[in-house]
Design a protein around this motif. Structure first.
Motif, PDB file in Angstrom:
ATOM      1  N   GLY B 561      23.270  14.073  52.723  1.00 40.24           N
ATOM      2  CA  GLY B 561      22.630  14.787  53.817  1.00 40.24           C
ATOM      3  C   GLY B 561      23.445  15.975  54.239  1.00 40.24           C
ATOM      4  N   GLY B 562      23.142  16.448  55.422  1.00 38.13           N
ATOM      5  CA  GLY B 562      23.778  17.653  55.932  1.00 38.13           C
ATOM      6  C   GLY B 562      22.758  18.759  56.076  1.00 38.13           C
ATOM      7  N   ASN B 563      23.254  19.946  56.344  1.00 38.89           N
ATOM      8  CA  ASN B 563      22.328  21.072  56.488  1.00 38.89           C
ATOM      9  C   ASN B 563      21.753  21.457  55.122  1.00 38.89           C
ATOM     10  OD1 ASN B 563      24.374  22.541  55.205  1.00 38.89           O
ATOM     11  ND2 ASN B 563      25.224  23.273  57.137  1.00 38.89           N
ATOM     12  N   LEU B 564      20.943  22.480  55.102  1.00 35.95           N
ATOM     13  CA  LEU B 564      20.304  22.855  53.831  1.00 35.95           C
ATOM     14  C   LEU B 564      21.344  23.263  52.791  1.00 35.95           C
ATOM     15  CD1 LEU B 564      17.274  24.520  55.505  1.00 35.95           C
ATOM     16  CD2 LEU B 564      17.024  23.055  53.515  1.00 35.95           C
ATOM     17  N   HIS B 565      22.377  23.938  53.221  1.00 38.39           N
ATOM     18  CA  HIS B 565      23.464  24.315  52.311  1.00 38.39           C
ATOM     19  C   HIS B 565      24.086  23.084  51.656  1.00 38.39           C
ATOM     20  CE1 HIS B 565      27.537  25.604  51.140  1.00 38.39           C
ATOM     21  NE2 HIS B 565      27.995  24.698  51.964  1.00 38.39           N
ATOM     22  N   GLN B 566      24.438  22.131  52.460  1.00 34.22           N
ATOM     23  CA  GLN B 566      25.079  20.932  51.912  1.00 34.22           C
ATOM     24  C   GLN B 566      24.107  20.108  51.077  1.00 34.22           C
ATOM     25  OE1 GLN B 566      26.346  19.919  55.838  1.00 34.22           O
ATOM     26  NE2 GLN B 566      28.518  20.011  55.252  1.00 34.22           N
ATOM     27  N   SER B 567      22.842  20.052  51.530  1.00 40.69           N
ATOM     28  CA  SER B 567      21.837  19.313  50.753  1.00 40.69           C
ATOM     29  C   SER B 567      21.688  19.919  49.366  1.00 40.69           C
ATOM     30  CB  SER B 567      20.490  19.338  51.478  1.00 40.69           C
ATOM     31  OG  SER B 567      20.589  18.645  52.702  1.00 40.69           O
ATOM     32  N   ARG B 568      21.724  21.246  49.319  1.00 37.25           N
ATOM     33  CA  ARG B 568      21.618  21.945  48.036  1.00 37.25           C
ATOM     34  C   ARG B 568      22.862  21.695  47.185  1.00 37.25           C
ATOM     35  NH1 ARG B 568      21.627  26.864  50.018  1.00 37.25           N
ATOM     36  NH2 ARG B 568      23.859  27.196  49.923  1.00 37.25           N
ATOM     37  N   HIS B 569      24.028  21.981  47.772  1.00 39.53           N
ATOM     38  CA  HIS B 569      25.257  22.012  46.987  1.00 39.53           C
ATOM     39  C   HIS B 569      25.694  20.611  46.560  1.00 39.53           C
ATOM     40  CE1 HIS B 569      28.932  23.634  45.454  1.00 39.53           C
ATOM     41  NE2 HIS B 569      29.673  22.947  46.290  1.00 39.53           N
ATOM     42  N   TYR B 570      25.730  19.690  47.471  1.00 40.93           N
ATOM     43  CA  TYR B 570      26.272  18.369  47.140  1.00 40.93           C
ATOM     44  C   TYR B 570      25.281  17.488  46.382  1.00 40.93           C
ATOM     45  CZ  TYR B 570      30.477  19.711  49.481  1.00 40.93           C
ATOM     46  OH  TYR B 570      31.651  20.364  49.802  1.00 40.93           O
ATOM     47  N   SER B 571      23.998  17.825  46.453  1.00 43.58           N
ATOM     48  CA  SER B 571      23.048  17.073  45.627  1.00 43.58           C
ATOM     49  C   SER B 571      23.374  17.250  44.144  1.00 43.58           C
ATOM     50  CB  SER B 571      21.604  17.518  45.912  1.00 43.58           C
ATOM     51  OG  SER B 571      21.435  18.905  45.683  1.00 43.58           O
ATOM     52  N   GLN B 572      23.955  18.377  43.788  1.00 42.52           N
ATOM     53  CA  GLN B 572      24.368  18.583  42.386  1.00 42.52           C
ATOM     54  C   GLN B 572      25.359  17.500  41.956  1.00 42.52           C
ATOM     55  OE1 GLN B 572      25.751  22.583  41.455  1.00 42.52           O
ATOM     56  NE2 GLN B 572      27.088  21.804  39.832  1.00 42.52           N
ATOM     57  N   PHE B 573      26.346  17.242  42.783  1.00 41.88           N
ATOM     58  CA  PHE B 573      27.413  16.314  42.387  1.00 41.88           C
ATOM     59  C   PHE B 573      26.975  14.860  42.524  1.00 41.88           C
ATOM     60  CE2 PHE B 573      29.120  20.341  43.875  1.00 41.88           C
ATOM     61  CZ  PHE B 573      29.510  20.822  42.636  1.00 41.88           C
ATOM     62  N   LEU B 574      26.150  14.587  43.528  1.00 42.55           N
ATOM     63  CA  LEU B 574      25.651  13.220  43.660  1.00 42.55           C
ATOM     64  C   LEU B 574      24.689  12.901  42.507  1.00 42.55           C
ATOM     65  CD1 LEU B 574      25.337  10.535  44.942  1.00 42.55           C
ATOM     66  CD2 LEU B 574      23.940  11.551  46.759  1.00 42.55           C
ATOM     67  N   SER B 575      23.854  13.853  42.142  1.00 43.12           N
ATOM     68  CA  SER B 575      22.907  13.592  41.046  1.00 43.12           C
ATOM     69  C   SER B 575      23.656  13.343  39.737  1.00 43.12           C
ATOM     70  CB  SER B 575      21.904  14.739  40.896  1.00 43.12           C
ATOM     71  OG  SER B 575      22.533  15.925  40.458  1.00 43.12           O
ATOM     72  N   LEU B 576      24.733  14.067  39.514  1.00 42.41           N
ATOM     73  CA  LEU B 576      25.493  13.870  38.275  1.00 42.41           C
ATOM     74  C   LEU B 576      26.219  12.521  38.269  1.00 42.41           C
ATOM     75  CD1 LEU B 576      26.825  17.515  37.815  1.00 42.41           C
ATOM     76  CD2 LEU B 576      25.231  16.320  36.285  1.00 42.41           C
ATOM     77  N   GLN B 577      26.711  12.090  39.436  1.00 41.31           N
ATOM     78  CA  GLN B 577      27.339  10.770  39.508  1.00 41.31           C
ATOM     79  C   GLN B 577      26.332   9.664  39.184  1.00 41.31           C
ATOM     80  OE1 GLN B 577      30.224  10.319  43.041  1.00 41.31           O
ATOM     81  NE2 GLN B 577      29.214  12.256  43.513  1.00 41.31           N
ATOM     82  N   LEU B 578      25.105   9.827  39.712  1.00 44.65           N
ATOM     83  CA  LEU B 578      24.084   8.809  39.462  1.00 44.65           C
ATOM     84  C   LEU B 578      23.636   8.830  38.003  1.00 44.65           C
ATOM     85  CD1 LEU B 578      22.135   9.368  42.796  1.00 44.65           C
ATOM     86  CD2 LEU B 578      23.276   7.230  42.133  1.00 44.65           C
ATOM     87  N   LYS B 579      23.442  10.034  37.472  1.00 38.72           N
ATOM     88  CA  LYS B 579      23.015  10.167  36.076  1.00 38.72           C
ATOM     89  C   LYS B 579      24.060   9.548  35.131  1.00 38.72           C
ATOM     90  CE  LYS B 579      20.799  11.889  32.432  1.00 38.72           C
ATOM     91  NZ  LYS B 579      19.511  11.346  31.981  1.00 38.72           N
ATOM     92  N   ALA B 580      25.323   9.809  35.391  1.00 41.89           N
ATOM     93  CA  ALA B 580      26.384   9.253  34.531  1.00 41.89           C
ATOM     94  C   ALA B 580      26.296   7.733  34.505  1.00 41.89           C
ATOM     95  CB  ALA B 580      27.749   9.711  35.027  1.00 41.89           C
ATOM     96  N   ARG B 581      26.066   7.139  35.681  1.00 42.20           N
ATOM     97  CA  ARG B 581      25.959   5.675  35.743  1.00 42.20           C
ATOM     98  C   ARG B 581      24.722   5.187  34.981  1.00 42.20           C
ATOM     99  NH1 ARG B 581      29.193   7.428  39.585  1.00 42.20           N
ATOM    100  NH2 ARG B 581      30.830   6.048  40.409  1.00 42.20           N
ATOM    101  N   MET B 582      23.630   5.898  35.117  1.00 43.17           N
ATOM    102  CA  MET B 582      22.421   5.486  34.392  1.00 43.17           C
ATOM    103  C   MET B 582      22.642   5.519  32.885  1.00 43.17           C
ATOM    104  SD  MET B 582      18.481   6.845  34.653  1.00 43.17           S
ATOM    105  CE  MET B 582      18.266   7.894  33.237  1.00 43.17           C
ATOM    106  N   GLU B 583      23.419   6.498  32.437  1.00 43.21           N
ATOM    107  CA  GLU B 583      23.644   6.647  30.997  1.00 43.21           C
ATOM    108  C   GLU B 583      24.788   5.778  30.490  1.00 43.21           C
ATOM    109  OE1 GLU B 583      21.584   8.081  29.107  1.00 43.21           O
ATOM    110  OE2 GLU B 583      20.363   9.061  30.654  1.00 43.21           O
ATOM    111  N   GLY B 584      25.375   4.997  31.387  1.00 35.36           N
ATOM    112  CA  GLY B 584      26.452   4.110  30.950  1.00 35.36           C
ATOM    113  C   GLY B 584      27.751   4.834  30.628  1.00 35.36           C
TER     114      GLY B 584
END
Lengths: 599, 599
Positions: B561-584
């Motif tokens: 969460g956070g403002n629009l800036h943080q939602s934009r910027h940090y979603s990149q890193f959270l999405s990659l953390q989740l994707k890495a876990r999905m891919e094992g």
């Protein structure tokens, strides 16, 4: 640096040209062009879309228009490089007129102007509120009884067309009406878009289910909001429908759905249209100053009148009404026609286990989509172009800078190349009995589109089905329709549960006939086509698309449309012509052709 | 060229650094940093958001993480200039790890590394399908019973959450959930976003009617689709609501409206959540592998418990429930609080002829919006920045490269400047009795936001109303609420028909308590804040936002969460953390702090 010499040359020519224009010396300015020159003007000098062909036409145009245009400030565009290739020097330029700011592209042959494109960017004092001039949104400071953005939007939606009148009514809310509506909104021109369907985008959604855009994404951007990098190359129809719907919403268009225009009449004294529309069952009378037909560049569906059509026992409809293959699984279909729609529909029918036969009545130009992308559009509209710094706006202007009169010469080598690389593909089609052509002068697909808007298929798979005999092919004319099928002129009987007439469309002025009357349709004459005197594009030569995006013989009546590229690019010039009229700026039109090809 | 020397220096340092890492020589690599260095890593080495502070922490991190990261290919970024200013050399860099591609910013002091930002761009073999790799859309060629884009979207919407399970469930569909959902979709991570409201964007639409974003447009872009140049600087709430709604649609998110999450439980053996949701009256049990709380960085509304609240005869509610001023025209209102919401609500009440008093209980930091834009954001997020070639993505990384531990030192001069240019404004507020502060160490607004997410007002007009006495101001504490108003600790009685408690919000782990249980909320501890040991941001220092966008002590539970800036910027890193876990992909996390500040 390598470009010092071309840049100096271009700067010197442009400087001298600007000085001659500045002191009103038409003879000197005209003498700076080569004899066989082309000056294409989009609204800046001519208040028209007009190409001066040859030095004589340049001189005539300047004698008429130079005084009011009063151009100044000619300069090489900042941040662009002047290039030289094969004796042709190419430079991006900027300038002003008395009323507007212009941008363009100049090509020199030696030290004389060969081609010149001048295009209107904005009207002085009426610039779009964007970038540094964008609205604040929040109203800083406080005031009693202030209204919010939402309240203002709601009030506008409630009153426009009822207690206040739009300056422009756009009939038709496909990509053409939407792109124009967006630009008019930014220019502060009160506009209503009237669309018969339930939702923006339905003109795409309601077509056959396998339809995708035949043009690639780089060529399809709308003004203001570009497709994201994740957007597919060829957008599926429902996806482009969703995009148009969201665009209409976020660009704040006054878009009336479920609205049919029933009649329109122009009052030459009051300078106003009276348009009766049915808005979701309620009759509303609108009084716009200008009427724009944006009902599709294809005009009304052309349903043929074959002998015996009434006797057919199965389903029959024009391709524009074809709902997709689902109802005819395991049955027999005949598709009359061999252009884009015919191919798409045949392929979808075959995929759904329909026994389908295509009847080819005349030769057709076929280009594989991949080849068209690579050789036809790649330099201007592709991922490679984007990576090399090409923008959509620049690509549009480069394309616009190629004079229609010689465009086929630029096009021929593209199709020579395609014929060579896809030789095996074309041989296969010919073995299957397909009747190929390459356009009247072998200039290929884009010239066919510009001249007649038909006569081709961009292959995305159906051709292989024809080569493989999966879509059956018959060449010939339809002799008659009988109760259980189609009889061709060689006596062949094709059994059918379904007949699709993929027989094309009429001219856009057919829409004007339907809405306003035959007299106005005749006054305007045929829309589209260059007058190339090639099949379905009768002469005389006019050098621009007839009646499109520019003044017509009917005051205050305009035609807008075309593919997404044209809807984007030409909406800029049509919106500026309308805005100038709203602001009472003098717009003396140069080069209006007489009416050709009535009805 | 002037930058030859800094570029050579940067290339040499980076080369040597890369070689040391390449041969696993942690001592040599660490020795290349100055003693008081900062290395902020976003996912590439640490699978965490972590700032190594000082050479010792760099060495410890590398000793643990270097083997698995196996970085290589360190190079100066193409197309970027290495700059030098005041002895600090700044260079954009690129590199790879064993599993991903990284980008970053390096600052040298002399020939040693002072700050280093390393950020994950993409996982190798799992790149987003965009640009040259975008999907084709149309399926060229033909095949029996092919499905269309629309049929596939409809099938997905019908089955996901029922016959197939999402890998990620995002609770909350505001800008945070939407931005993360868009990135996960592009990464091919099956995701459902659960939103309680009727439409995407309603979390904005349902707030008080005069609300506009307090951050300017350049700071607010979502991933993939940028706001157009015509978008207002400060978007009205309904307009941003419409944008989020269209974005959700065109980005093809699986966005469940009217959906409330009722309970969630993690099975530590099956490594799976069981989440019971109510979807528009129907109970659905979801079994995602990961649960993301994106319910607003502000946490649950903090309603105070003042003596006598039950006895009040008028209307009273938390600011988050305030519907706008319309019902109280001509009446009296008291607003408890003096931060953003309190100011906005007071101004709107005054504008609607409500007699309004603000009760200020503690000091507040005020910055004029114009000054914040000019001095606080202008270099990175403004039209001028865009014109000078700054992109949103670069601005985000520059901002991210400033270590939290010293960020206040960069911020202080901004606020010194603002204090100077707006001296008359602040004097006016003080004359009106307003209790001002400039943050714990005079570091201003942004540090307050990062440390506590509260304690300030970005002035868009309410301050002038306070200066002019139009919004009445009382300083003091609330002694009790009585039937007809508010009594302060100095005995002042404020008559009221309406009391608004603009008393802020709790920590985000309150949402976890509500949904999962107190034990998990306690295990995770407080969200947000840096541990700066300033008001409302208790220590110890952790150097990153607590629990935000990175692993928490509860496996498979994330906060976004956070403002629009943080939602934009940090979603990149959270999405990659989740994707890495999905891919094992192995994701050994470095630098997980213990739990602090339960409940």
């Amino acid at each position: 640096m390598l470009d010092v010499v071309p840049a100096s040359l271009a700067a010197r020519v442009l400087g001298t040209f600007g000085e001659a224009l500045g002191r009103g010396d038409v003879a000197a300015a005209s003498a700076m062009f080569v004899e066989d020159c082309y000056w294409r003007d989009l609204v800046t000098f001519t208040w028209n879309l007009f190409t001066c062909e040859g030095r004589g036409q340049v001189e005539a145009m300047l004698n008429s228009q130079l005084g009011q245009a009063a151009p100044s400030g000619w300069h090489l565009a900042e941040g662009e490089t002047v290039s030289e290739d094969g004796g042709i020097t190419t430079a991006w330029i900027g300038f002003e007129t008395a009323t507007g700011r212009g941008y363009g592209l100049m090509r020199l042959r030696g030290d004389k102007i060969w081609t010149l494109l001048t295009s209107m960017v904005e009207l002085k004092g009426h610039e779009e509120p964007k970038g540094i001039a964008r609205p604040m949104g929040a109203k800083h400071g406080a005031g009693k009884s202030r209204t919010t953005w939402m309240e203002e939007r709601e009030a506008e939606a409630r009153t426009l067309g009822y207690t206040t009148q739009p300056y422009v009514l756009i009939v038709g809310g496909g990509q053409g009406g939407i792109a124009l509506g967006a630009r008019l909104r930014q220019l502060g021109v009160p506009t209503i878009i009237a669309e018969k369907n339930d939702r923006p985008g339905d003109s795409w959604r309601k077509r056959y289910k396998s339809l995708c855009l035949h043009d690639p994404v780089w060529y399809d951007h709308l003004p203001y909001i570009k497709f994201p990098e994740t957007w597919p190359v060829f957008s599926p129809k429902d996806k482009i429908g969703d995009w148009l719907e969201m665009y209409t919403k976020v660009m704040e268009l006054n878009y009336w759905v479920k609205t049919t225009c029933k009649s329109a009449r122009y009052d030459e004294v009051a300078k106003e249209w009276t348009v009766v529309v049915d808005r979701d069952g309620q009759e509303v009378t609108l009084r716009p100053k200008h009427l724009v037909m944006a009902t599709g560049m294809s005009g009304r569906a052309s349903l043929p009148s074959f002998k015996g059509m009434d006797s057919f026992k199965g389903d029959q409809h024009h391709s524009s009404k074809h709902p997709g293959p689902d109802s005819w699984r395991g049955k027999k279909a005949v598709v009359i026609g061999s252009n884009n729609s015919a191919h798409d529909i045949c392929a979808a029918l075959w995929e759904s286990d329909v026994d389908v036969t295509m009847v080819q009545r005349s030769s057709t130009h076929i280009v594989r989509s991949d080849s068209l992308m690579e050789y036809g559009l790649g330099a201007l509209y592709s991922e490679q172009a984007v990576r090399s710094g090409m923008t959509t706006e620049k690509a549009d202007l480069i394309f616009a800078s190629l004079p229609y009169a010689i465009l086929h010469e630029f096009q021929k080598p593209v199709y020579d190349k395609i014929r060579e690389v896809d030789a095996e593909f074309y041989a296969g089609l010919e073995r299957a009995g397909f009747w190929l052509d390459w356009g009247a002068d072998d200039s290929g697909l884009f010239m066919k589109y510009l001249r007649r808007g038909s006569g081709y298929y961009i292959d995305i798979g159906a051709s292989q089905l024809i080569i493989d005999g999966k879509i059956k092919l018959k060449r010939g004319q339809v002799a008659e329709i009988v109760a259980d099928g189609v009889v061709l002129d060689d006596g062949t009987h094709l059994a059918a549960d379904l007949i699709v007439y993929a027989t094309g469309y009429g001219s856009m002025n057919g829409w004007a006939e339907e809405l306003i009357g035959r007299d106005v349709a005749d006054k305007v004459g045929k829309c589209w086509g260059l007058g190339s005197d090639t099949p379905k594009d009768p002469g005389p030569w006019v050098g621009e698309e007839r009646n499109m995006w520019k003044p017509t013989q009917q005051e205050a009546l305009w035609f807008h449309g075309g593919n997404l590229h044209q809807s984007r690019h030409y909406s800029q010039f049509l919106s500026l012509q309308l805005k100038a009229r709203m602001e009472g700026i003098a717009t003396p039109v140069w080069g209006m052709p007489p009416t050709y090809h009535k009805g």
